[in-house]
Design an enzyme around this catalytic site. Structure first.
Site: not given
Length: 272
Positions: A12-13, A44-45, A75-77, A154, A186-188
């Site tokens: 992931d980023s 990355y987004g 990472c979705n992006t 975050e 998005c993984t967040h």
């Protein structure tokens, strides 16, 4: 030749992909895992597609040095723009979070109206829309980028009035479209499920791609006979964490995403 003793590689980023790792550990507790967070180059987004493909390729080559048997692009992006190129270049099974999430959303929707929230790059790529329409051409999608969600998560502002106000502003357009299903692209975002559900209402089904991705990993490993021996001779599964920048922040925040304390985090250079 099978490599069923090798680990599952995940990149992931940054730290968001730990929500995917968490579900993989829950679903496949006996598998070794290697996680790479490209923290030196996040996010990355906001990057160009060309740059994201380059980063994704470098991340994959790094993990392959550890003899991984399957790669998860958490990472979705990166999943949105890099998956095809990675599958062309590398022979191991590669799973992205978008395809799994799209399938789940297609199954879940009753009225054919699905919302997608994510980074600007993920939403503008229309990757979720394309994946869903391959399954059902009649599905109507609407996307909304939510760039402030990542820094709020975050900062640990998971259940905060500021986060609620931001969510209400971002999600207003989706509520007005009458969607019955919302993809957390998005993984967040799974950490904000409570606030997102509060804003959207209980009638809207939230799709967590992390859960769907873990199920797909299990299915692929079983289908290709790459799954590890569940017994493992009493050995404890190996969990390794790599980052490309200072580990301290990753270590501090990571436990919130993973739901357990993270062990040693190694800083690495992606020398290829």
């Amino acid at each position: 030749m099978t490599n069923n003793s090798g680990p599952i590689g995940i990149f992931d980023s940054g730290i968001g992909g730990l929500t995917v790792l968490k579900e993989i550990i829950r679903t496949l507790p006996g598998e070794d895992t290697l996680y790479l967070g490209d923290t030196a180059r996040l996010p990355y987004g906001t990057k160009s597609e060309e740059t994201v493909v380059k980063y994704s390729t470098e991340n994959t080559r790094f993990l392959l040095k550890y003899n991984i048997k399957l790669l998860v692009v958490a990472c979705n992006t990166a999943s949105a723009v890099s998956l095809g190129e990675l599958r062309r270049q590398f022979a191991i099974p590669i799973i992205g979070v978008i395809e799994a999430g799209a399938r789940a959303a297609s199954r879940a929707t009753k009225n054919g109206k699905v919302g997608i929230i994510g980074t600007e790059t993920t939403v503008s790529s229309s990757a979720y829309t394309k994946a869903m329409r391959e399954i059902n051409a009649d599905i109507d999608t609407v996307g909304q980028s939510c760039p402030l969600f990542v820094p709020l998560v975050e900062e640990g502002w998971i259940d905060d009035d500021v986060t609620l106000a931001v969510a209400e502003r971002y999600l207003r357009v989706l509520k007005n479209k009458g969607i019955d299903t919302l993809v957390l692209g998005c993984t967040h975002y799974p950490l904000l499920k409570g606030i997102i559900q509060k804003v959207m209402g209980e009638s809207v089904r939230l799709i967590d791609s992390a859960e769907e991705t873990a199920s797909e990993v299990k299915e692929v490993l079983m289908g290709t006979e790459l799954n590890s021996d569940p017994d493992r001779g009493g050995q404890v599964p190996v969990r390794r964490y790599f980052v490309t920048d200072v580990p301290r922040r990753f270590e501090e925040q990571g436990s919130r995403f993973l739901g357990e304390r993270i062990g040693k985090v190694e800083k690495v250079a992606l020398i290829l």
